[in-house]
Design a protein around this motif. Structure first.
Motif, PDB file in Angstrom:
ATOM      1  N   MET A   1     -69.249 -26.469  56.432  1.00 25.01           N
ATOM      2  CA  MET A   1     -69.335 -27.409  55.305  1.00 25.01           C
ATOM      3  C   MET A   1     -70.505 -28.354  55.558  1.00 25.01           C
ATOM      4  N   GLU A   2     -71.313 -28.619  54.529  1.00 25.12           N
ATOM      5  CA  GLU A   2     -72.499 -29.461  54.666  1.00 25.12           C
ATOM      6  C   GLU A   2     -72.117 -30.922  54.662  1.00 25.12           C
ATOM      7  N   LEU A   3     -73.013 -31.754  55.158  1.00 23.74           N
ATOM      8  CA  LEU A   3     -72.784 -33.186  55.228  1.00 23.74           C
ATOM      9  C   LEU A   3     -72.833 -33.792  53.847  1.00 23.74           C
ATOM     10  N   ILE A   4     -72.054 -34.860  53.669  1.00 23.42           N
ATOM     11  CA  ILE A   4     -72.063 -35.588  52.385  1.00 23.42           C
ATOM     12  C   ILE A   4     -73.403 -36.310  52.249  1.00 23.42           C
ATOM     13  N   GLY A   5     -73.983 -36.259  51.056  1.00 26.16           N
ATOM     14  CA  GLY A   5     -75.297 -36.892  50.826  1.00 26.16           C
ATOM     15  C   GLY A   5     -76.443 -35.960  51.031  1.00 26.16           C
ATOM     16  N   THR A  11     -71.508 -25.802  48.379  1.00 29.30           N
ATOM     17  CA  THR A  11     -70.900 -24.566  47.908  1.00 29.30           C
ATOM     18  C   THR A  11     -69.574 -24.376  48.604  1.00 29.30           C
ATOM     19  N   TYR A  12     -68.691 -23.697  47.945  1.00 30.16           N
ATOM     20  CA  TYR A  12     -67.401 -23.372  48.533  1.00 30.16           C
ATOM     21  C   TYR A  12     -66.929 -22.095  47.914  1.00 30.16           C
ATOM     22  N   GLU A 110     -59.978 -32.674  49.334  1.00 33.44           N
ATOM     23  CA  GLU A 110     -61.113 -33.585  49.478  1.00 33.44           C
ATOM     24  C   GLU A 110     -62.435 -32.866  49.214  1.00 33.44           C
ATOM     25  N   ARG A 111     -62.536 -31.657  49.795  1.00 29.13           N
ATOM     26  CA  ARG A 111     -63.757 -30.881  49.539  1.00 29.13           C
ATOM     27  C   ARG A 111     -63.924 -30.569  48.050  1.00 29.13           C
ATOM     28  N   LEU A 112     -62.806 -30.195  47.410  1.00 20.52           N
ATOM     29  CA  LEU A 112     -62.852 -29.919  45.975  1.00 20.52           C
ATOM     30  C   LEU A 112     -63.222 -31.163  45.188  1.00 20.52           C
ATOM     31  N   ARG A 113     -62.673 -32.317  45.603  1.00 18.18           N
ATOM     32  CA  ARG A 113     -62.987 -33.558  44.904  1.00 18.18           C
ATOM     33  C   ARG A 113     -64.462 -33.917  45.031  1.00 18.18           C
ATOM     34  N   ARG A 114     -64.963 -33.821  46.323  1.00 15.88           N
ATOM     35  CA  ARG A 114     -66.372 -34.141  46.510  1.00 15.88           C
ATOM     36  C   ARG A 114     -67.270 -33.184  45.722  1.00 15.88           C
ATOM     37  N   ASP A 115     -66.936 -31.884  45.825  1.00 12.67           N
ATOM     38  CA  ASP A 115     -67.762 -30.906  45.097  1.00 12.67           C
ATOM     39  C   ASP A 115     -67.677 -31.107  43.581  1.00 12.67           C
ATOM     40  N   THR A 116     -66.485 -31.443  43.132  1.00 12.51           N
ATOM     41  CA  THR A 116     -66.325 -31.664  41.683  1.00 12.51           C
ATOM     42  C   THR A 116     -67.096 -32.887  41.226  1.00 12.51           C
ATOM     43  N   ILE A 117     -67.008 -33.980  42.044  1.00  9.61           N
ATOM     44  CA  ILE A 117     -67.779 -35.185  41.686  1.00  9.61           C
ATOM     45  C   ILE A 117     -69.270 -34.882  41.680  1.00  9.61           C
ATOM     46  N   ARG A 118     -69.688 -34.151  42.746  1.00  7.06           N
ATOM     47  CA  ARG A 118     -71.108 -33.782  42.786  1.00  7.06           C
ATOM     48  C   ARG A 118     -71.481 -32.878  41.612  1.00  7.06           C
ATOM     49  N   LEU A 119     -70.592 -31.956  41.268  1.00  2.00           N
ATOM     50  CA  LEU A 119     -70.846 -31.082  40.123  1.00  2.00           C
ATOM     51  C   LEU A 119     -70.957 -31.888  38.833  1.00  2.00           C
TER      52      LEU A 119
END
Length: 482
Positions: A1-5, A11-12, A110-119
């Motif tokens: 998993m890549e770093l936040i920011g 991708t997941y 959490e990963r889904l939330r971060r990816d969704t927010i980023r998306l």
């Protein structure tokens, strides 16, 4: 998993199902003990009733177990029997499994939330960029419309100016053509009046030649003017057609600019926006940017070509007006010079006729006096002839030998012959004088007739023709100016 920011898009692994969240079957292990099917029997029967509306065999089994557990609370013997179902290791292991499943689920969430927010942020930026790009394209389109509008406006103004100039030249050409009717009528009337000349003055002189040439010149000028007038009318029609196309194109562009300007100022908070389902699949366009620009460019090029043709026609009409006016004025001056010369010749001939008539009258008078003198001389010779003949007749009465042919006889005979010869000569001369008098009288009549002819010719050319030719239009009128 890549770093936040990170600048790269995270991708997941998405499940193969159509939902973003994992399937329920994969989450069931978090809440079920894989070693003992009865690990979830701590839940009350009300939970299952709320979750499942239709009772199943599993729910019925759970209800029975709850009833057994309830019974063990009141019956120690039964509770002792069931207390040996799980070992502490199993309990601990179950807790550890639950912890791991919970941590894994939380990490996935959490990963889904971060990816969704980023998306959502990426899509928001993409939507904003797309909308800005659309606004930019509409703005560029507006700039193109403004550019072509300015070109159309400039060309329409030039075309209106050209139409006004050509209309003015056409009006001048019509006035010049109307002005040629007067000189043509004057020339024809001069020819008609000169047909009234009499006798020998009906001569095909330079005046008549120049008048006939003047009629031909004026008719030739009229024919050329009519041809150019027809061309001017046709060119005006072409100019107005080109102007109509430009104005129609301008009207379309004004409407398109108003619509695109309204679209360009539309925002997400603007009034009047709404859903139009399927509008993106509708393509009512009739042109492409290339054909759109080419259409206006072709209209402008057509207008420019028509303006060039109109300008060329105006120059030709200007040259024609100057040429025709010069031709008519030159011929007019030639006719006037011929008239002046002919009038001068006729006046000189008339003066000469007057002189000869005066001399002829003097000769007639002298000849009449001569005839009177001859007649008197003949009368005067009668008496001497009578005397001589009487003497001869009297001497014939001499008797016998006295009838001598003496000198008196010879003298009397010679005298009679001389007198008779004189009378004969005087009579011949009298006849010659009378013949001369007849000739002089005839000459006088001829001279008087010729004088009347010349007077008539001078009257026609001076009073009739030259007075008419004073109405010949001036040079500015012949080129169409008032």
């Amino acid at each position: 998993m890549e770093l936040i920011g990170s600048t790269r898009t995270s991708t997941y692994a998405r499940p193969k199902t159509s939902h973003f969240l994992p399937a329920i079957s994969t989450m069931a292990s978090s809440y079920r003990n894989t070693m003992n099917p009865g690990a979830n029997l701590w839940k009350t029967s009300s939970y299952f009733r709320n979750c499942c509306n239709v009772p199943t065999s599993a729910s019925m089994q759970r209800d029975n177990l709850e009833l057994v557990r309830a019974n063990t609370m009141f019956y120690p013997s039964n509770r002792t029997i069931l207390s040996t179902r799980f070992t502490p290791e199993e309990w601990y292991k179950s807790n550890q499994n639950n912890y791991r499943e919970s941590e894994s689920s939380r990490k996935s969430a959490e990963r889904l939330r971060r990816d969704t927010i980023r998306l959502m942020q990426d899509k928001e930026q993409l939507t904003r960029r797309t909308q800005e790009n659309s606004s930019k394209n509409i703005g560029e389109r507006l700039n193109n419309i403004v550019f072509w509008k300015s070109e159309l406006t400039h060309e329409i103004e030039n075309m209106i100016t050209e139409i006004a100039a050509l209309t003015e030249v056409k009006r001048r050409l019509e006035r010049a053509l109307a002005e040629t009717e007067g000189p043509l009528q004057v020339s024809q009337e001069c020819l008609y009046h000169r047909e009234k000349r009499m006798s020998i003055d009906l001569v095909h002189d330079d005046v008549e030649k120049d008048l006939m040439k003047e009629v031909e010149v004026i008719r030739s000028c009229q024919e050329r003017m009519r041809r150019h007038l027809d061309r001017a009318i046709a060119q005006l029609a072409s100019n107005r057609a080109a102007q109509h196309e430009l104005e129609r194109d301008m009207s379309d562009k004004v409407t398109a600019q108003r619509i695109d300007d309204r679209c360009h100022h539309l925002r997400n908070t603007s009034d009047g926006i709404g859903y139009y389902r399927g509008i993106e699949r509708l393509d009512p366009s009739l042109s492409l940017p290339e054909s759109w620009s080419k259409f206006t460019d072709d209209n402008i090029l057509l207008s420019q070509s028509q303006r060039a043709a109109s300008h060329k026609l105006r120059d030709e009409i200007e040259v024609l007006l100057n040429t025709t006016s010069n031709e008519m004025w030159n011929q007019f001056n030639s006719v006037n010079v011929a008239f002046t010369n002919r009038i001068s010749e006729t006046s000189d001939a008339k003066n000469s006729l007057h002189t000869h008539l005066a001399k002829t009258l003097q000769g007639i008078f002298q000849t009449e006096m001569l005839i009177e003198s001859l007649k008197k001389a003949l009368r005067d010779k009668q008496s001497p002839l009578k005397v001589a003949q009487t003497r001869l007749e009297e001497r014939t009465r001499r008797p016998n030998i006295e009838l001598c042919r003496d000198n008196p006889h010879h003298s009397l005979v010679n005298e009679v012959r001389e007198i008779e010869d004189t009378i004969q000569k005087l009579q011949e001369r009298l006849m010659e004088a009378e013949s001369t008098l007849q000739i002089l009288v005839k000459t006088k009549v001829t001279l008087e007739h010729d004088l009347s002819v010349k007077a008539n010719s001078l009257f026609l050319e001076q009073e009739k023709c030259m007075s008419l030719r004073k109405s010949f239009p001036s040079m500015p009128r012949l080129v169409g100016y008032t």
